[in-house]
Design a protein around this motif. Structure first.
Motif, PDB file in Angstrom:
ATOM      1  N   SER A 257      98.746  78.416 -21.641  1.00 55.47           N
ATOM      2  CA  SER A 257      99.361  77.992 -22.894  1.00 55.47           C
ATOM      3  C   SER A 257      98.306  77.566 -23.919  1.00 55.47           C
ATOM      4  CB  SER A 257     100.325  76.829 -22.643  1.00 55.47           C
ATOM      5  OG  SER A 257      99.622  75.683 -22.218  1.00 55.47           O
ATOM      6  N   ILE A 258      98.719  77.570 -25.195  1.00 55.58           N
ATOM      7  CA  ILE A 258      97.839  77.112 -26.272  1.00 55.58           C
ATOM      8  C   ILE A 258      97.466  75.646 -26.066  1.00 55.58           C
ATOM      9  CG2 ILE A 258      97.668  76.694 -28.755  1.00 55.58           C
ATOM     10  CD1 ILE A 258      97.516  79.619 -28.040  1.00 55.58           C
ATOM     11  N   HIS A 259      98.433  74.855 -25.594  1.00 51.36           N
ATOM     12  CA  HIS A 259      98.196  73.438 -25.346  1.00 51.36           C
ATOM     13  C   HIS A 259      97.080  73.259 -24.313  1.00 51.36           C
ATOM     14  CE1 HIS A 259      99.344  69.295 -23.900  1.00 51.36           C
ATOM     15  NE2 HIS A 259      99.309  69.134 -25.200  1.00 51.36           N
ATOM     16  N   SER A 260      97.119  74.068 -23.264  1.00 46.29           N
ATOM     17  CA  SER A 260      96.088  73.992 -22.226  1.00 46.29           C
ATOM     18  C   SER A 260      94.736  74.449 -22.766  1.00 46.29           C
ATOM     19  CB  SER A 260      96.484  74.852 -21.015  1.00 46.29           C
ATOM     20  OG  SER A 260      97.637  74.340 -20.396  1.00 46.29           O
ATOM     21  N   LEU A 262      93.675  74.140 -25.828  1.00 46.63           N
ATOM     22  CA  LEU A 262      93.149  73.055 -26.662  1.00 46.63           C
ATOM     23  C   LEU A 262      92.550  71.950 -25.799  1.00 46.63           C
ATOM     24  CD1 LEU A 262      95.934  72.802 -29.400  1.00 46.63           C
ATOM     25  CD2 LEU A 262      93.643  73.756 -29.646  1.00 46.63           C
ATOM     26  N   LYS A 263      93.200  71.624 -24.685  1.00 46.75           N
ATOM     27  CA  LYS A 263      92.666  70.594 -23.787  1.00 46.75           C
ATOM     28  C   LYS A 263      91.355  71.042 -23.161  1.00 46.75           C
ATOM     29  CE  LYS A 263      96.852  68.090 -22.487  1.00 46.75           C
ATOM     30  NZ  LYS A 263      97.753  67.678 -21.384  1.00 46.75           N
ATOM     31  N   THR A 337      94.203  71.189 -15.731  1.00 47.03           N
ATOM     32  CA  THR A 337      94.704  71.712 -17.005  1.00 47.03           C
ATOM     33  C   THR A 337      95.132  73.167 -16.864  1.00 47.03           C
ATOM     34  OG1 THR A 337      93.230  70.218 -18.210  1.00 47.03           O
ATOM     35  CG2 THR A 337      94.143  72.065 -19.434  1.00 47.03           C
ATOM     36  N   THR A 344      97.214  61.989 -18.495  1.00 49.11           N
ATOM     37  CA  THR A 344      96.535  61.441 -19.673  1.00 49.11           C
ATOM     38  C   THR A 344      95.547  60.340 -19.290  1.00 49.11           C
ATOM     39  OG1 THR A 344      98.504  61.916 -20.995  1.00 49.11           O
ATOM     40  CG2 THR A 344      96.887  60.401 -21.933  1.00 49.11           C
TER      41      THR A 344
END
Length: 378
Positions: A257-260, A262-263, A337, A344
């Motif tokens: 995913s894009i979220h992953s 970015l992380k 990730t 978090t």
């Protein structure tokens, strides 16, 4: 072209190289000893823990007593209950789901469901089938397991699961390597090069503090390091597209995913900051660019070792000591990730640990820079 001239130059350079004991030590002795030491330290607690009898959590649904007896007798599994079995499987609370089906006119069936992006889950499926087959081959009349039909099912698409597993194994090592190598050339020259060019005295005589000098140069190293890491990543993706058939990965799907992304990018940036600080300190300590680059080689080896440290770890059962080793924690976070479940609190802890490492490097830089001649205090 005369052979004896080439030979003379060759022997001259080789003699000078071997006179430099640090060059010989870093080139020959460090790789021989540092690699085994790093991997031994980073994997010792895992392998020692592996020798202890750790029961694999399995959820059994609608199965007769003989199945439970078989798994209990192996001494490897224990049974758990969960209201949402598939969610528990994806989040690592269980390693596999056993679901039995019984019909009048059909042989009994066992469906073993695993998470094919998780090493532990994949291993547990093999172990379950091995135990059932072992008891099927026995002569015990009460265990009529030969009639069971065993089917393996995965929660992810096989190609997507294979892609996630491959990324979780390789990506941490690659990111650590890129983060250490990308800033090395710039960091090696940033201070040591000034000494070789006799321009450091001029810089130290300017109306600025040493902290100003350190932060300004360090910022430049970090920016170039980040650009270098993303250049490595782009080159790797281009190579994958061009050589996809050659390396036989055309059937594997890398679904992230894009979220992953970015992380992962954020972790890579922090790693670049940490390695840049270490290489920056090495450059201040060194008297020449050559010496700086030689002293940075052990750091590259350490980066690969820490990147590889999460390879054998089960991310669902991490020994807490790994969380307090900044680079090991970063490697684990990268793997988590990719799978999709980083916490978090561990991300914040890793970033705080990295910040402390950077501050420590700055203190070292400040101490050594204060010993330089021709410096003027303001």
């Amino acid at each position: 072209m005369k052979f004896y001239r080439i030979k003379t130059i060759f022997l001259k350079e080789l003699t000078e190289i071997f006179r430099d004991k640090r060059a010989v030590a870093v080139t020959i002795l460090v790789p021989i000893f540092l690699f085994p030491i790093c991997f031994k330290i980073l994997t010792s607690s895992f392998w020692n823990r592996k020798e202890v009898s750790v029961l694999v959590p399995v959820l059994v649904q609608d199965c007769k007593e003989e199945i439970s007896f078989v798994l209990n007798a192996s001494g490897t599994f224990h049974f758990v209950k969960d209201e949402i079995p598939e969610d528990a499987l994806r989040k690592g609370r269980i390693a596999a789901i056993l679901h039995c089906f019984y019909a009048k006119d059909l042989p009994p069936q066992i469906i073993v469901t695993i998470d094919n992006s998780n090493q532990k889950s994949i291993h547990s499926a093999s172990k379950i089938m091995e135990e059932i087959k072992k008891f099927s081959d026995t002569t015990a009349p009460s265990l009529n397991l030969k009639s069971y039909k065993i089917e393996l099912k995965t929660v992810n698409d096989p190609l997507v699961g294979a892609g996630s597993l491959l990324l979780s194994l390789l990506l941490p090592t690659l990111i650590f390597l890129f983060s250490a190598v990308a800033p090395m050339v710039i960091a090696g020259d940033i201070f040591a090069g000034e000494k070789e060019r006799y321009t450091l005295e001029h810089l130290l005589s300017l109306p600025l503090t040493r902290i100003d000098l350190i932060l300004g140069k360090y910022s430049a190293v970090v920016v170039m390091g980040i650009i270098g890491v993303f250049a490595y990543a782009v080159g790797l993706m281009i190579s994958y597209v061009l050589l996809i058939d050659v390396i036989r990965l055309s059937g594997i799907a890398f679904n992230i995913s894009i979220h992953s992304v970015l992380k992962i990018s954020s972790i890579a940036v922090v790693l670049v900051m940490v390695f840049s600080a270490a290489e920056f300190a090495i450059s201040i300590v060194s008297k020449s660019v050559k010496e700086s680059q030689l002293l940075s080689i052990p750091l590259i080896i350490v980066s690969v070792a820490f990147g590889q440290s999460s390879y054998s770890l089960d991310i669902w059962n991490i020994d807490p000591i790994y969380r307090f080793l900044p680079l090991a924690n970063m490697s684990i976070l990268l793997k988590e990730t990719i799978v999709g479940f980083p916490e978090t609190k561990w991300i914040l802890l890793a970033f705080c640990e990295s910040f402390l490492l950077i501050v420590l490097m700055f203190v070292i830089c400040r101490i050594f820079l204060s010993n330089e001649k021709y410096s003027v205090k303001y």
